[in-house]
Write an enzyme that holds these catalytic residues in place. Structure first.
Site, mmCIF file in Angstrom:
data_model
loop_
_atom_site.group_PDB
_atom_site.id
_atom_site.type_symbol
_atom_site.label_atom_id
_atom_site.label_comp_id
_atom_site.label_asym_id
_atom_site.label_seq_id
_atom_site.Cartn_x
_atom_site.Cartn_y
_atom_site.Cartn_z
ATOM 1 N N ARG A 167 -3.204 -18.504 6.963
ATOM 2 C CA ARG A 167 -4.150 -19.573 7.275
ATOM 3 C C ARG A 167 -3.754 -20.253 8.594
ATOM 4 O O ARG A 167 -3.377 -19.576 9.528
ATOM 5 C CB ARG A 167 -4.241 -20.563 6.098
ATOM 6 C CG ARG A 167 -4.507 -19.903 4.749
ATOM 7 C CD ARG A 167 -5.804 -19.134 4.696
ATOM 8 N NE ARG A 167 -6.970 -19.912 4.972
ATOM 9 C CZ ARG A 167 -7.809 -20.412 4.068
ATOM 10 N NH1 ARG A 167 -7.576 -20.187 2.786
ATOM 11 N NH2 ARG A 167 -8.861 -21.086 4.421
ATOM 12 N N LYS A 214 5.809 -18.006 2.269
ATOM 13 C CA LYS A 214 5.103 -16.722 2.200
ATOM 14 C C LYS A 214 5.031 -16.187 3.617
ATOM 15 O O LYS A 214 4.407 -16.795 4.496
ATOM 16 C CB LYS A 214 3.695 -16.864 1.618
ATOM 17 C CG LYS A 214 2.932 -15.538 1.731
ATOM 18 C CD LYS A 214 1.699 -15.436 0.878
ATOM 19 C CE LYS A 214 0.988 -14.113 1.158
ATOM 20 N NZ LYS A 214 -0.168 -13.869 0.322
ATOM 21 N N ARG A 293 0.154 -4.159 -5.084
ATOM 22 C CA ARG A 293 -0.046 -2.920 -5.855
ATOM 23 C C ARG A 293 1.219 -2.458 -6.584
ATOM 24 O O ARG A 293 1.572 -1.291 -6.570
ATOM 25 C CB ARG A 293 -0.619 -1.824 -4.951
ATOM 26 C CG ARG A 293 -2.091 -2.099 -4.731
ATOM 27 C CD ARG A 293 -2.917 -1.097 -4.008
ATOM 28 N NE ARG A 293 -2.729 0.313 -4.184
ATOM 29 C CZ ARG A 293 -3.255 1.031 -5.189
ATOM 30 N NH1 ARG A 293 -3.949 0.438 -6.138
ATOM 31 N NH2 ARG A 293 -3.079 2.326 -5.231
ATOM 32 N N GLY A 315 0.539 -9.452 -9.209
ATOM 33 C CA GLY A 315 -0.672 -10.269 -9.172
ATOM 34 C C GLY A 315 -1.726 -9.769 -10.126
ATOM 35 O O GLY A 315 -1.769 -10.119 -11.314
ATOM 36 N N CYS A 339 -3.997 -2.719 -14.549
ATOM 37 C CA CYS A 339 -5.037 -3.018 -13.553
ATOM 38 C C CYS A 339 -5.484 -1.705 -12.917
ATOM 39 O O CYS A 339 -4.670 -0.822 -12.668
ATOM 40 C CB CYS A 339 -4.425 -3.943 -12.502
ATOM 41 S SG CYS A 339 -5.348 -4.088 -10.970
ATOM 42 N N CYS A 346 -11.903 -9.911 -9.966
ATOM 43 C CA CYS A 346 -10.997 -10.919 -9.394
ATOM 44 C C CYS A 346 -11.443 -11.288 -7.983
ATOM 45 O O CYS A 346 -12.161 -12.264 -7.795
ATOM 46 C CB CYS A 346 -9.550 -10.447 -9.465
ATOM 47 S SG CYS A 346 -9.255 -8.791 -8.849
ATOM 48 N N ALA A 389 -16.829 0.309 -23.912
ATOM 49 C CA ALA A 389 -17.248 -0.708 -24.887
ATOM 50 C C ALA A 389 -16.770 -0.339 -26.290
ATOM 51 O O ALA A 389 -16.232 -1.179 -27.025
ATOM 52 C CB ALA A 389 -18.770 -0.857 -24.864
ATOM 53 N N GLU A 408 -16.956 9.827 -31.720
ATOM 54 C CA GLU A 408 -17.433 10.125 -30.359
ATOM 55 C C GLU A 408 -17.998 11.539 -30.348
ATOM 56 O O GLU A 408 -17.348 12.472 -30.810
ATOM 57 C CB GLU A 408 -16.261 9.969 -29.376
ATOM 58 C CG GLU A 408 -16.453 10.596 -28.013
ATOM 59 C CD GLU A 408 -17.663 10.078 -27.235
ATOM 60 O OE1 GLU A 408 -17.842 8.854 -27.142
ATOM 61 O OE2 GLU A 408 -18.438 10.931 -26.734
ATOM 62 N N ALA A 453 -22.747 11.047 -34.513
ATOM 63 C CA ALA A 453 -22.836 10.018 -35.560
ATOM 64 C C ALA A 453 -24.273 9.892 -36.045
ATOM 65 O O ALA A 453 -25.070 9.162 -35.468
ATOM 66 C CB ALA A 453 -22.346 8.684 -35.010
HETATM 67 C C1 LIG Z 1 -8.237 -13.054 -6.595
HETATM 68 C C2 LIG Z 1 -7.102 -13.144 -5.608
HETATM 69 C C3 LIG Z 1 -6.884 -14.326 -4.919
HETATM 70 C C4 LIG Z 1 -5.826 -14.427 -4.010
HETATM 71 N N1 LIG Z 1 -5.577 -15.624 -3.410
HETATM 72 C C5 LIG Z 1 -4.491 -15.770 -2.620
HETATM 73 C C6 LIG Z 1 -4.130 -17.048 -2.117
HETATM 74 O O1 LIG Z 1 -4.751 -18.060 -2.415
HETATM 75 N N2 LIG Z 1 -3.052 -17.118 -1.310
HETATM 76 C C7 LIG Z 1 -2.315 -16.029 -0.974
HETATM 77 O O2 LIG Z 1 -1.354 -16.164 -0.225
HETATM 78 N N3 LIG Z 1 -2.606 -14.805 -1.463
HETATM 79 C C8 LIG Z 1 -3.666 -14.651 -2.284
HETATM 80 N N4 LIG Z 1 -3.944 -13.430 -2.831
HETATM 81 C C9 LIG Z 1 -3.070 -12.281 -2.521
HETATM 82 C C10 LIG Z 1 -2.007 -12.109 -3.628
HETATM 83 O O3 LIG Z 1 -1.057 -13.141 -3.599
HETATM 84 C C11 LIG Z 1 -1.283 -10.756 -3.510
HETATM 85 O O4 LIG Z 1 -0.607 -10.701 -2.292
HETATM 86 C C12 LIG Z 1 -2.241 -9.582 -3.601
HETATM 87 O O5 LIG Z 1 -3.112 -9.749 -4.691
HETATM 88 C C13 LIG Z 1 -1.492 -8.266 -3.764
HETATM 89 O O6 LIG Z 1 -0.765 -8.251 -4.964
HETATM 90 P P1 LIG Z 1 -1.260 -7.447 -6.284
HETATM 91 O O7 LIG Z 1 -1.583 -6.062 -5.837
HETATM 92 O O8 LIG Z 1 -0.109 -7.520 -7.227
HETATM 93 O O9 LIG Z 1 -2.476 -8.150 -6.785
HETATM 94 C C14 LIG Z 1 -4.996 -13.310 -3.754
HETATM 95 C C15 LIG Z 1 -5.231 -12.126 -4.465
HETATM 96 C C16 LIG Z 1 -6.256 -12.039 -5.391
HETATM 97 C C17 LIG Z 1 -6.431 -10.767 -6.168
HETATM 98 S S1 SF4 Z 2 -10.687 -7.012 -11.972
HETATM 99 FE FE1 SF4 Z 2 -8.939 -7.274 -10.611
HETATM 100 S S2 SF4 Z 2 -7.220 -7.477 -11.999
HETATM 101 FE FE2 SF4 Z 2 -8.867 -6.611 -13.192
HETATM 102 S S3 SF4 Z 2 -8.625 -4.404 -13.093
HETATM 103 FE FE3 SF4 Z 2 -9.998 -4.954 -11.441
HETATM 104 S S4 SF4 Z 2 -8.595 -5.285 -9.708
HETATM 105 FE FE4 SF4 Z 2 -7.347 -5.313 -11.517
#
Ligand SMILES: Cc1cc2nc3c(=O)[nH]c(=O)nc-3n(C[C@H](O)[C@H](O)[C@H](O)COP(=O)(O)O)c2cc1C
Ligand code: SF4
Length: 639
Positions: A167, A214, A293, A315, A339, A346, A389, A408, A453
């Site tokens: 930011r 960060k 990831r 995350g 995930c 998300c 489902a 199934e 079924a």
């Molecule tokens: C829905 C969402 C919102 C996020 N918001 C932020 C945030 O506010 N600040 C930030 O530094 N990173 C944010 N990130 C990035 C995550 O901190 C992280 O670096 C990213 O999801 C990769 O990690 P993962 O693969 O484990 O999800 C966000 C990620 C997701 C999925």
């Molecule tokens: S919605 Fe987001 S957290 Fe859920 S499986 Fe998809 S990528 Fe992963």
């Protein structure tokens, strides 16, 4: 396991090495206070065993952005309730403090005056220019507000402040965004001046709190805001000298391409930031974590074993299964619902003004209302259909304690997921089938594959409840020529039951049409997409779309929007533009991808026998995987 070992940082002991990296959730109250929904979400994660939770994007100012905010003492109480709640499960709590890369005060004023057009124009301008236009005086005001926010966080009982190095702070550090010629621009020393001033000011303002940073790293191909990869080790050392207790090394967000920051499946390798984090770790003596990831405990364990990081950020994988850590600790990693990296529930949800609600976890975002409670009255339940489902319904019904049989008609489980995982980059969808199959089998569901079924069969089983999850079928519109030998069904093409080659026209530019086009283009077909609406890929999210469009570009996939197909002949597709002009698209094959419709299943006889029957997933309403999982969950949980 190393992931479960405690670690002490700045005098504070974290119970394990696993952290939730900052995520903007969309759960907070309008003024940015922590809402009950937000508290329930984080508390659920703490209950699932995570050692450290970082609240994403906490603003020290009143702004219109849908993030948490802590700009006023009246908000402290809501943060305190959250801190108490996660502390009760032994987790530590941090807040990621950020300032946006725009002039919040100016925008607030325009908002208050109802000048929406001006707001948009100013925002657009500021995203690229505020970093270069903000005065030193304004920067010092921002710094003060960030420190005041940290003091409020301390009063709320929060353990750590994470400085958001992206930011505004990251824009200042960036060689791609900062063109200033004053003491905040130019050399590394100047570009990082504000970041280091902020860290020192925070150490003075809240000397007892842990200060984390960060550290978003910009690579030659990824990201914009943050520090260049070559400067990262040196900057990390400067941060350590300034008093930072720990570093979170991750891909830049907000100021880069979203597909880079939060990559959907198939775009970046697993653990894609671990190498850079490892390099930073070698430059400092303070603990370093990373995220990006890291899907399962094995990956996290390997990173710690190899000494690349000291803590691991999980995350999205925790959204999919908040019990990820407890399951790993109990030696049940195989029962984690992983995930799939779709980003639909998300990132895309938050980007479109909603809140995080993971597509494979019906409880996520609804932690207060969706809870599986064991039944006192065990019922005989039959689930018809083994798509997402049906699988979810069987899983939930079995966990509740019912006696569940899943029937199934196919010889394998998965339903439409068996074709959804075929287009380029989509293979990770397979995980949902594997995980749900494991879940139902380990919860005692009786599986009857390859069996149709019929009502008679179901009645013979004498169930008390039936959940119908028979899915949908591809819709073939009654266009002249649609039954010709050159016309195929997208679902069958993806399932490898029909083969096409040469010039292919795909009718329908929705998700199935676009993904089929990608699939065929990768196989060497010359593809055209024909869509009645004014754009293709309308339902494909902002983190997935750029990569798809790149691939369309690479393979020269032609797009005909606002084209209504009137006739299919051998060798040509005849369309009409809105102005009535006729367009002929030469093609060897036509692939139909113009939507689907619910599969029929007559439930009258079952209901007449007093059996409770409910339809879930696509056979109740054609939708997506999220709808399939949620309706499956709800129907089973209501039994
Ligand atoms: C829905 C969402 C919102 C996020 N918001 C932020 C945030 O506010 N600040 C930030 O530094 N990173 C944010 N990130 C990035 C995550 O901190 C992280 O670096 C990213 O999801 C990769 O990690 P993962 O693969 O484990 O999800 C966000 C990620 C997701 C999925
Ligand atoms: S919605 Fe987001 S957290 Fe859920 S499986 Fe998809 S990528 Fe992963």
């Amino acid at each position: 396991m190393k992931i479960l070992e405690p670690i002490t940082i700045g005098g504070v002991t974290f119970k394990n090495r696993l952290l939730l990296p900052p995520l903007t959730t969309g759960y907070e109250a309008k003024d940015g206070s922590i809402s009950a929904q937000s508290r329930a979400f984080y508390t659920r994660l703490a209950q699932g065993g995570v050692g450290y939770i970082v609240l994403g994007d906490v603003a020290p100012i009143r702004s219109f952005a849908p993030t948490p905010k802590l700009f006023d003492d009246s908000q402290i109480e809501s943060f305190r309730l959250l801190a108490d709640s996660v502390h009760a499960y032994g987790a530590k709590l941090g807040v990621q403090i950020f300032h946006p890369e725009y002039d919040v005060d100016a925008l607030n004023l325009m908002f208050a005056n109802g000048e929406q057009d001006k707001v948009r124009a100013r925002l657009h301008h500021d995203m690229d220019n505020f970093v270069n236009e903000v005065t030193e005086e304004a920067l010092m005001e921002i710094l003060k507000k960030m420190c005041a926010c940290a003091v409020r966080a301390q009063k709320a009982g929060i353990d750590a402040i994470q400085v958001h190095g992206d930011r505004l702070v990251g824009a200042l550090c960036s060689t791609k965004m900062n063109y200033r010629t004053d003491k905040f621009g130019g050399s590394l020393e100047n570009r990082t001046r504000f970041a280091l001033m902020l860290v020192k000011a925070l150490r003075e303002a809240v000397p007892e709190m842990i200060i984390e940073y960060k550290l978003p790293v910009v690579t030659p191909t990824l990201g914009k805001g943050g520090i260049d990869e070559t400067d990262a080790p040196q900057f990390a050392r400067l941060l350590e000298e300034a008093g930072v207790h720990m570093l979170h090394v991750a891909q830049a967000n907000h100021t880069g391409n979203l597909a880079d920051t939060i990559p959907p499946m198939g775009v970046q390798p697993y653990c894609f930031f671990a190498d850079i984090a490892g390099t930073v770790k070698q430059a400092v003596t303070i603990p370093v974590s990373t995220s990006g990831r890291i899907i399962d405990p094995e990956m996290a364990e390997e990173l710690l074993e190899a000494g690349r990081v000291d803590m691991v950020g999980i995350g999205r994988a925790l959204l999919a299964d908040p019990d990820w850590i407890n399951k790993a600790a109990a030696g049940k990693a195989k029962s984690i619902i992983r995930c799939i990296g779709c980003n639909e529930g998300c990132v895309d949800a938050v980007m479109s003004g909603g809140f995080i609600a993971c597509v494979v976890n019906a409880e996520n975002g609804f932690e207060e209302s969706r809870i599986i409670i064991q039944t006192n009255v065990k019922k005989k339940v039959v689930v018809i259909g083994g798509g997402p489902a049906g699988l979810e319904a069987a899983r939930v019904a079995a966990i509740k304690g019912h006696h569940v049989t899943l029937i199934e008609k196919d010889t394998k489980l998965g339903g439409q997921l068996n074709i959804a995982d075929k287009p380029p980059r989509k293979s990770e969808i397979r995980r949902t089938v594997e995980d749900l199959e494991h879940a139902i089998l380990s919860n005692g569901v009786v599986l009857r594959l390859g069996e149709k079924a019929t009502t008679e069969r179901i009645l013979a089983m004498a169930p008390e409840a039936v959940i119908v999850a028979v899915g949908a079928t591809n819709f073939i519109p009654p266009i002249s020529g649609v039954n010709g030998p050159n016309v195929c069904d997208a679902w069958k093409v993806l399932a490898d039951e029909q083969n096409v080659s040469g010039r292919v026209a795909v009718i329908g530019g929705g998700m199935v049409g676009c993904e089929t086009a990608e699939y065929l283009a990768e196989q060497g077909c010359k593809v055209s997409i024909v869509e009645m609406r004014d754009k293709i890929a309308g339902e494909i999210g902002p983190t997935v779309l750029p990569t798809m469009l790149e691939l369309f570009n690479k393979h020269g996939v032609a797009q005909f929007t606002e084209h209504k197909v009137t006739n299919i002949t051998v060798g040509e597709l005849i369309c009409e533009e809105p102005n009535g002009k006729v367009v002929k698209i030469p093609c060897d094959y036509v692939v139909m991808a113009s939507g689907s419709h619910p599969e029929k299943f007559d439930t009258t006889a079952l209901s007449d026998h007093g059996i409770s029957v409910v339809k879930v997933g696509d056979c109740s309403k054609v939708s997506n995987i999220s709808h399939a999982i949620k309706t499956g969950y709800d129907a089973a949980n209501a039994l």
